[in-house]
Design an enzyme around this catalytic site. Structure first.
Site, PDB file in Angstrom:
ATOM      1  N   LYS A   1      -1.561  -5.564   0.678  1.00 37.36           N
ATOM      2  CA  LYS A   1      -0.704  -5.556   1.859  1.00 37.36           C
ATOM      3  C   LYS A   1      -1.460  -4.912   3.025  1.00 37.36           C
ATOM      4  O   LYS A   1      -2.505  -4.308   2.828  1.00 37.36           O
ATOM      5  CB  LYS A   1       0.598  -4.794   1.566  1.00 37.36           C
ATOM      6  CG  LYS A   1       1.242  -5.174   0.236  1.00 37.36           C
ATOM      7  CD  LYS A   1       1.579  -6.655   0.172  1.00 37.36           C
ATOM      8  CE  LYS A   1       2.360  -7.066  -1.071  1.00 37.36           C
ATOM      9  NZ  LYS A   1       1.629  -6.942  -2.336  1.00 37.36           N
TER      10      LYS A   1
HETATM   11  C1  PLP Z   1       7.357 -10.469  -2.601  1.00 37.50           C
HETATM   12  C2  PLP Z   1       6.883  -9.308  -3.443  1.00 37.50           C
HETATM   13  N1  PLP Z   1       7.780  -8.491  -4.012  1.00 37.50           N
HETATM   14  C3  PLP Z   1       7.414  -7.435  -4.755  1.00 37.50           C
HETATM   15  C4  PLP Z   1       6.076  -7.147  -4.959  1.00 37.50           C
HETATM   16  C5  PLP Z   1       5.710  -5.968  -5.819  1.00 37.50           C
HETATM   17  O1  PLP Z   1       5.026  -5.002  -5.066  1.00 37.50           O
HETATM   18  P1  PLP Z   1       4.314  -3.755  -5.790  1.00 37.50           P
HETATM   19  O2  PLP Z   1       2.989  -4.223  -6.257  1.00 37.50           O
HETATM   20  O3  PLP Z   1       4.202  -2.724  -4.711  1.00 37.50           O
HETATM   21  O4  PLP Z   1       5.195  -3.331  -6.906  1.00 37.50           O
HETATM   22  C6  PLP Z   1       5.103  -7.962  -4.393  1.00 37.50           C
HETATM   23  C7  PLP Z   1       3.677  -7.684  -4.621  1.00 37.50           C
HETATM   24  O5  PLP Z   1       2.821  -8.468  -4.345  1.00 37.50           O
HETATM   25  C8  PLP Z   1       5.514  -9.076  -3.602  1.00 37.50           C
HETATM   26  O6  PLP Z   1       4.622  -9.901  -3.051  1.00 37.50           O
END
Ligand code: PLP
Length: 382
Positions: A180
């Site tokens: 991100k």
């Molecule tokens: C749309 C979406 N939701 C949730 C997540 C989960 O994020 P995290 O890796 O911070 O748990 C991601 C990670 O790529 C994502 O793209």
């Protein structure tokens, strides 16, 4: 190898992390609180609660919204698997809906057919940073008393109707994973307008304790804590928050740079007829967390071959977004999702990172254009 993403980290983050270490306070403490306040101010919501990831942010958001066994939650299948998994964590049933081709996001027309008497929530994902049309989906959901939770994992720095993405949602979840723009290594945040929900989120992330460990340590008197409900350890550390504060200050610059690089991709790739790429929706601006392209109907190479050609040329690209309903974990779900299936099999994500040079970007485009040249009669790259 040209990476698909590289976080933009420097001396500021290194010094901020070192200061947290030197302070002796490295678990959740004053820097987490400072990061929460700065993040809430940046998004424009009164409350922000830091957690260990966006996955845990979604879990807590669903819990705080009262979703549980017997409930259905409508989600896009076209999303990182964590979106659907979080619904399972609370014992509810994810119901997969299709997405709009241009934005890759849920829209009222794809949500509505899945509404039932058991639907309690919709998780609206801002896929790849492209803001979803929150007002339109909420207008539909309000009619049915269905909560909308925004999965803004990718969308820090994107805007929706001239406000930061996530600002308009009752609950929004963000990710600070290094894929991100703003990263803390791992990390996440829930933003909310509701003060009592924020209090509950703070307790849930810390074992359901009625006083935070940080407050207990600061107290001059013995404090007996109580565990009000079954909670979790979803805390962020002060080292992460220190890095997050430094990253947050750089966010406007990160967004501007990504948008400039994306515009250049769009110009350079415009020589390929019928190529659809990530773009701003009419009602907002994306941070281009992912620069995706959807291959034309009859490409000279299929998507996976193109990924291989790019890898052979020293370029690390990625398949498009996963479709959860096609993964073994969700094998029982058999929805008909034609747009999702087209996007997941025919799209890919090109490298895009703050430090990317002109020549790196031209190299990526030249490999793509050469690979697609036969069937698409691409004009020469400018
Ligand atoms: C749309 C979406 N939701 C949730 C997540 C989960 O994020 P995290 O890796 O911070 O748990 C991601 C990670 O790529 C994502 O793209």
């Amino acid at each position: 190898m040209i990476p698909v993403m590289r976080p933009w980290l420097g001396q500021e983050e290194a010094e901020a992390a070192a200061e947290a270490v030197a302070s002796g306070w490295i678990a959740q403490g004053p820097r987490v609180r400072e990061f929460e306040d700065a993040f809430a101010a940046a998004i424009g919501t009164p409350h922000a609660v830091a957690v260990s990831s966006c996955t845990t942010a979604l879990h807590l958001a669903l819990t705080a919204a009262g979703i549980g066994p017997g409930d259905e939650v409508i989600v896009p299948s076209l999303s990182f698997i964590a979106t659907a998994n979080a619904v399972r964590y609370v014992g509810a049933q994810p119901v997969f809906a299709d997405v709009d081709l241009a934005t890759q996001n849920l829209i009222p027309q794809t949500v509505e057919p899945h509404l039932t008497g058991r639907t309690r929530a919709v998780i609206l994902v801002d896929q790849g940073g492209v803001p979803a049309d929150l007002d339109a989906v909420r207008a539909l959901c309000d009619l049915h008393q269905v909560t909308v939770i925004e999965d803004a994992a990718c969308a820090v720095g994107s805007t929706y109707r001239a406000r930061p993405a996530g600002a308009g949602a009752a609950l929004a979840a963000f990710s600070f994973h290094p894929r991100k723009l703003l990263t803390t290594g791992e990390g996440g945040m829930v933003t909310t307008w509701d003060g009592s929900i924020a209090v509950r989120l703070r307790r849930l992330r810390e074992h359901g304790m009625d006083i935070s460990a940080a407050d207990r340590h600061r107290s001059q008197q013995p404090v007996i804590e109580h565990y009000t409900e079954v909670g979790f350890n979803y805390r962020m550390t002060d080292i992460q928050a220190a890095i997050g504060l430094a990253q947050l200050r750089k966010l406007p610059e990160m967004v501007a740079r990504r948008r400039a690089l994306a515009r250049r991709y769009q110009e350079l790739l415009s020589c390929i007829p019928s190529l659809l790429t990530a773009d701003d929706p009419p009602y907002g601006e994306t941070n281009y967390q992912s620069f995706w392209m959807l291959l034309p109907e009859e490409p000279a190479v299929d998507r996976d071959n193109l990924l291989r050609l790019l890898a052979d040329a020293g370029i690390s690209a990625r398949r498009g977004i996963v479709a959860a309903h096609l993964e073994p974990a969700y094998v029982d779900a058999k929805p008909s999702l034609p747009v999702t299936e087209r996007l997941t099999s025919r799209s890919l994500i090109l490298p895009l990172f703050h430090q990317m040079t002109d020549s790196q970007q031209k190299h990526v485009v030249s490999v793509v254009v050469a690979a697609l040249a036969n069937s698409t009669r691409a004009k020469s790259v400018p």
